[in-house]
Design a protein around this motif. Structure first.
Motif, PDB file in Angstrom:
ATOM      1  N   ALA A  43      18.024 -10.514 -26.511  1.00  0.00           N
ATOM      2  CA  ALA A  43      18.511 -11.596 -25.605  1.00  0.00           C
ATOM      3  C   ALA A  43      18.800 -12.672 -27.012  1.00  0.00           C
ATOM      4  O   ALA A  43      18.087 -12.827 -27.564  1.00  0.00           O
ATOM      5  N   LYS A  44      19.765 -13.553 -26.566  1.00  0.00           N
ATOM      6  CA  LYS A  44      19.711 -14.532 -27.541  1.00  0.00           C
ATOM      7  C   LYS A  44      18.687 -15.558 -27.641  1.00  0.00           C
ATOM      8  O   LYS A  44      18.101 -15.908 -28.812  1.00  0.00           O
ATOM      9  N   ALA A  45      18.102 -15.843 -26.395  1.00  0.00           N
ATOM     10  CA  ALA A  45      16.740 -16.613 -26.609  1.00  0.00           C
ATOM     11  C   ALA A  45      15.594 -15.773 -27.344  1.00  0.00           C
ATOM     12  O   ALA A  45      14.706 -16.509 -28.049  1.00  0.00           O
ATOM     13  N   GLU A  46      15.571 -14.706 -27.532  1.00  0.00           N
ATOM     14  CA  GLU A  46      14.597 -13.888 -27.948  1.00  0.00           C
ATOM     15  C   GLU A  46      14.725 -13.852 -29.525  1.00  0.00           C
ATOM     16  O   GLU A  46      13.918 -14.145 -30.191  1.00  0.00           O
ATOM     17  N   VAL A  47      16.029 -13.883 -29.891  1.00  0.00           N
ATOM     18  CA  VAL A  47      16.361 -13.907 -31.392  1.00  0.00           C
ATOM     19  C   VAL A  47      16.030 -15.197 -31.708  1.00  0.00           C
ATOM     20  O   VAL A  47      15.435 -15.707 -32.881  1.00  0.00           O
ATOM     21  N   LEU A  48      16.355 -16.272 -30.880  1.00  0.00           N
ATOM     22  CA  LEU A  48      16.257 -17.654 -31.257  1.00  0.00           C
ATOM     23  C   LEU A  48      14.540 -17.831 -31.561  1.00  0.00           C
ATOM     24  O   LEU A  48      13.987 -18.642 -32.389  1.00  0.00           O
ATOM     25  N   ASN A  49      13.832 -17.284 -30.647  1.00  0.00           N
ATOM     26  CA  ASN A  49      12.321 -17.488 -30.754  1.00  0.00           C
ATOM     27  C   ASN A  49      11.620 -16.685 -31.926  1.00  0.00           C
ATOM     28  O   ASN A  49      10.808 -17.164 -32.377  1.00  0.00           O
ATOM     29  N   ILE A  50      12.260 -15.672 -32.270  1.00  0.00           N
ATOM     30  CA  ILE A  50      11.907 -14.977 -33.526  1.00  0.00           C
ATOM     31  C   ILE A  50      12.297 -15.559 -34.705  1.00  0.00           C
ATOM     32  O   ILE A  50      11.257 -15.913 -35.597  1.00  0.00           O
ATOM     33  N   LEU A  51      13.244 -16.525 -34.592  1.00  0.00           N
ATOM     34  CA  LEU A  51      13.788 -17.197 -35.869  1.00  0.00           C
ATOM     35  C   LEU A  51      12.802 -18.202 -35.781  1.00  0.00           C
ATOM     36  O   LEU A  51      12.017 -18.496 -37.212  1.00  0.00           O
ATOM     37  N   ASN A  52      12.389 -18.964 -34.834  1.00  0.00           N
ATOM     38  CA  ASN A  52      11.396 -19.959 -34.819  1.00  0.00           C
ATOM     39  C   ASN A  52      10.010 -19.777 -35.235  1.00  0.00           C
ATOM     40  O   ASN A  52       9.474 -20.485 -35.929  1.00  0.00           O
ATOM     41  N   ILE A  53       9.488 -18.757 -34.689  1.00  0.00           N
ATOM     42  CA  ILE A  53       8.055 -18.369 -34.751  1.00  0.00           C
ATOM     43  C   ILE A  53       7.783 -17.470 -36.147  1.00  0.00           C
ATOM     44  O   ILE A  53       6.975 -17.541 -36.692  1.00  0.00           O
ATOM     45  N   ARG A  54       9.064 -16.758 -36.353  1.00  0.00           N
ATOM     46  CA  ARG A  54       8.684 -15.741 -37.412  1.00  0.00           C
ATOM     47  C   ARG A  54       7.327 -14.719 -37.209  1.00  0.00           C
ATOM     48  O   ARG A  54       6.490 -15.023 -37.977  1.00  0.00           O
ATOM     49  N   PRO A  55       7.380 -13.963 -36.449  1.00  0.00           N
ATOM     50  CA  PRO A  55       6.230 -13.235 -35.897  1.00  0.00           C
ATOM     51  C   PRO A  55       5.790 -12.323 -37.116  1.00  0.00           C
ATOM     52  O   PRO A  55       6.787 -11.772 -37.928  1.00  0.00           O
ATOM     53  N   SER A  56       4.675 -12.186 -37.723  1.00  0.00           N
ATOM     54  CA  SER A  56       4.067 -11.407 -38.737  1.00  0.00           C
ATOM     55  C   SER A  56       3.394 -10.181 -38.351  1.00  0.00           C
ATOM     56  O   SER A  56       2.986  -9.291 -39.285  1.00  0.00           O
ATOM     57  N   SER A  57       3.319  -9.765 -36.921  1.00  0.00           N
ATOM     58  CA  SER A  57       2.675  -8.733 -36.641  1.00  0.00           C
ATOM     59  C   SER A  57       3.138  -8.240 -35.402  1.00  0.00           C
ATOM     60  O   SER A  57       4.162  -9.135 -34.635  1.00  0.00           O
ATOM     61  N   VAL A  58       3.059  -6.871 -35.053  1.00  0.00           N
ATOM     62  CA  VAL A  58       3.691  -6.493 -33.863  1.00  0.00           C
ATOM     63  C   VAL A  58       3.082  -7.002 -32.474  1.00  0.00           C
ATOM     64  O   VAL A  58       3.988  -7.526 -31.556  1.00  0.00           O
ATOM     65  N   VAL A  59       2.004  -7.436 -32.546  1.00  0.00           N
ATOM     66  CA  VAL A  59       1.386  -7.925 -31.273  1.00  0.00           C
ATOM     67  C   VAL A  59       1.842  -9.320 -31.085  1.00  0.00           C
ATOM     68  O   VAL A  59       2.248  -9.821 -29.981  1.00  0.00           O
ATOM     69  N   GLU A  60       2.307 -10.175 -32.297  1.00  0.00           N
ATOM     70  CA  GLU A  60       2.886 -11.379 -31.961  1.00  0.00           C
ATOM     71  C   GLU A  60       4.343 -11.199 -31.281  1.00  0.00           C
ATOM     72  O   GLU A  60       4.879 -11.788 -30.496  1.00  0.00           O
ATOM     73  N   THR A  61       5.067 -10.045 -31.594  1.00  0.00           N
ATOM     74  CA  THR A  61       6.186  -9.816 -31.226  1.00  0.00           C
ATOM     75  C   THR A  61       6.482  -9.388 -29.620  1.00  0.00           C
ATOM     76  O   THR A  61       7.297  -9.815 -28.990  1.00  0.00           O
ATOM     77  N   TYR A  62       5.153  -8.696 -29.400  1.00  0.00           N
ATOM     78  CA  TYR A  62       4.936  -8.613 -27.874  1.00  0.00           C
ATOM     79  C   TYR A  62       5.304  -9.634 -26.759  1.00  0.00           C
ATOM     80  O   TYR A  62       6.100  -9.558 -25.892  1.00  0.00           O
ATOM     81  N   SER A  63       4.669 -10.791 -27.201  1.00  0.00           N
ATOM     82  CA  SER A  63       4.719 -11.717 -26.432  1.00  0.00           C
ATOM     83  C   SER A  63       6.275 -12.462 -26.344  1.00  0.00           C
ATOM     84  O   SER A  63       6.901 -13.000 -25.337  1.00  0.00           O
ATOM     85  N   ILE A  64       6.983 -12.258 -27.398  1.00  0.00           N
ATOM     86  CA  ILE A  64       8.337 -12.871 -27.565  1.00  0.00           C
ATOM     87  C   ILE A  64       9.562 -12.125 -26.794  1.00  0.00           C
ATOM     88  O   ILE A  64      10.376 -12.547 -26.000  1.00  0.00           O
ATOM     89  N   ILE A  65       9.176 -10.848 -26.993  1.00  0.00           N
ATOM     90  CA  ILE A  65      10.186  -9.693 -26.523  1.00  0.00           C
ATOM     91  C   ILE A  65       9.905  -9.227 -25.001  1.00  0.00           C
ATOM     92  O   ILE A  65       8.686  -8.733 -24.957  1.00  0.00           O
ATOM     93  N   GLU A  66      10.647  -9.418 -24.146  1.00  0.00           N
ATOM     94  CA  GLU A  66      10.238  -9.060 -22.654  1.00  0.00           C
ATOM     95  C   GLU A  66      10.383  -7.622 -22.568  1.00  0.00           C
ATOM     96  O   GLU A  66      11.367  -6.979 -23.143  1.00  0.00           O
ATOM     97  N   PHE A  67       9.432  -6.918 -21.819  1.00  0.00           N
ATOM     98  CA  PHE A  67       9.245  -5.502 -21.807  1.00  0.00           C
ATOM     99  C   PHE A  67       9.489  -4.858 -23.410  1.00  0.00           C
ATOM    100  O   PHE A  67      10.297  -4.005 -23.453  1.00  0.00           O
ATOM    101  N   CYS A  68       8.810  -5.569 -24.111  1.00  0.00           N
ATOM    102  CA  CYS A  68       8.991  -4.827 -25.415  1.00  0.00           C
ATOM    103  C   CYS A  68       9.058  -3.578 -25.627  1.00  0.00           C
ATOM    104  O   CYS A  68       9.664  -2.490 -26.099  1.00  0.00           O
ATOM    105  N   ASP A  69       7.998  -2.862 -25.039  1.00  0.00           N
ATOM    106  CA  ASP A  69       7.328  -1.628 -25.142  1.00  0.00           C
ATOM    107  C   ASP A  69       8.814  -0.361 -24.440  1.00  0.00           C
ATOM    108  O   ASP A  69       9.138   0.165 -25.226  1.00  0.00           O
ATOM    109  N   GLN A  70       9.284  -0.886 -23.520  1.00  0.00           N
ATOM    110  CA  GLN A  70      10.203  -0.138 -22.866  1.00  0.00           C
ATOM    111  C   GLN A  70      11.597  -0.073 -23.569  1.00  0.00           C
ATOM    112  O   GLN A  70      12.175   0.908 -23.932  1.00  0.00           O
ATOM    113  N   ARG A  71      11.732  -1.541 -24.102  1.00  0.00           N
ATOM    114  CA  ARG A  71      13.121  -1.737 -24.579  1.00  0.00           C
ATOM    115  C   ARG A  71      13.358  -1.321 -26.012  1.00  0.00           C
ATOM    116  O   ARG A  71      14.384  -0.638 -26.439  1.00  0.00           O
ATOM    117  N   LEU A  72      12.287  -1.505 -26.870  1.00  0.00           N
ATOM    118  CA  LEU A  72      12.366  -1.208 -28.309  1.00  0.00           C
ATOM    119  C   LEU A  72      11.659   0.184 -28.882  1.00  0.00           C
ATOM    120  O   LEU A  72      12.001   0.911 -29.550  1.00  0.00           O
TER     121      LEU A  72
END
Lengths: 203, 159
Positions: free
Chosen positions: B93-122
């Protein structure tokens, strides 16, 4: 985190500014009026982005000011629900945490949105402060003052101005963000850097 | 019509009813941290400690100070375009991309909080996404280099 908001406003430009170029005078007035102010449901105004149109300039009877209809764009700070934001700890007491992003510090993390399970101990260095500790299997994780803290926006409210503010109350905040750090990847950044290291060491 | 709410040095407040007359388009598009930082730089914000030369409000400097400390200070328009292109396949989603750009997660666990249902989707794709982030926005290696690029960017904006 930031949005553009287009706004139309009838702006009065006082006579002492009439000798300046109109766009400059209007921009100055807009900045005075909006920058660092909260507009209900739009958020906190960061900056005047641009001016789209200026019309009118009518001087009403018995007034020295010229009234213009101005359409302009503002940069607003308005996080969306679910957004992850990096902040610093500002206050920590028995009611939870208060976080700050430097330009905005009405961000609260109540006790029920702290990581579960957790408890607090008195902070010896600061009066009336406590240190919150998240208990996980490996041990205790502190929420301390140095780390960058990530929180997830839980809700944003724009409380109405109290008609009669109670005495000794803290300053009124027109925009309050409630944050949560009760999820994976949230809270002090160091928690997760360490977790990542442990994972890579396992195999 | 403007009221300063409550007691103490609290922030000014524009009342709700007034704001509803004003709003033409509340959401005319989101901005990334990078874009806001760029805008402030174009207005003259820099690391100049005196802070008298630029026509910026103190509150705008606070925003600048915050953004300079985030991942936005190492980003460029080209890098962001590159990232947008590369992460298209993840269907975020646009909001997720925006959030990734702003936060620049450096580990998988940080990405999990940004992307909804990260496990199922990705699924395992999250590792690949992390690689792309690492590739396009490398972590700043040394501080001095970092400082130089910021100054350069500020200078080019001034010209």
């Amino acid at each position: 985190m930031f949005y553009l908001s287009r706004i139309e406003h009838k702006l009065r430009v006082p006579p002492d500014l009439h000798d300046r170029p109109i766009e400059e005078a209007i921009k100055g007035e807009l900045q005075k009026l909006f920058v660092d102010k909260v507009i209900a449901n739009l958020g906190l105004c960061i900056s005047v982005y641009d001016i789209r149109s200026i019309t009118g300039g009518f001087i009403f009877p018995s007034e020295g000011s010229a009234t213009y209809t101005v359409v302009f764009t503002l940069i607003m700070f308005r996080p969306f629900v679910g957004e992850i934001i990096a902040a610093k700890l500002k206050e920590s007491n028995v009611n939870g945490l208060r976080l700050s992003v430097g330009f905005f510090d009405d961000i609260y993390v109540p006790v029920h949105l702290l990581p579960d399970p957790c408890h607090h101990v008195p902070d010896s260095a600061r009066r009336d402060s406590v240190i919150w500790i998240w208990e996980i299997m490996e041990g205790e994780n502190f929420i301390d003052w140095e780390d960058e803290i990530r929180f997830q926006v839980h809700s944003i409210t724009y409380p109405p101005i109290p008609v009669e503010p109670p005495k000794d109350s803290k300053p009124f905040s027109p925009m309050v963000i409630t944050g949560s750090i009760n999820s994976d990847g949230l809270g002090p950044l160091t928690w997760w850097n360490e977790a990542e290291l442990e994972v890579t060491e396992e195999p | 019509m403007r009221t300063d709410g409550g007691s103490g040095p609290s922030r000014g407040y524009l009342s709700g009813s007034w704001a509803s007359i004003l709003g033409l388009e509340a959401n005319a598009g989101p901005l990334t941290n990078f874009e806001v930082l760029n805008f402030l730089k174009s207005k003259g914000a820099s690391k100049d400690p005196t802070r008298v030369l630029a026509d910026l409000a103190p509150s705008e400097y606070k925003v600048y100070d915050y953004l300079v400390g985030t991942a936005a200070s190492n980003q460029t328009r080209e890098k962001i375009d590159e990232f947008l292109e590369k992460c298209k396949k993840f269907d975020l989603a646009k909001a997720e991309v925006l959030n990734i750009l702003n936060i620049r997660p450096s580990s998988v666990v940080e990405t999990y909080s940004i992307i909804e249902f990260c496990d199922q989707r990705l699924g395992d794709g999250v590792e690949e996404l992390m690689q792309i982030v690492e590739e396009v926005f490398p972590a700043p290696s040394t501080e001095p280099v970092n400082e130089e690029t910021i100054n350069e960017a500020a200078e080019t904006n001034e010209n």
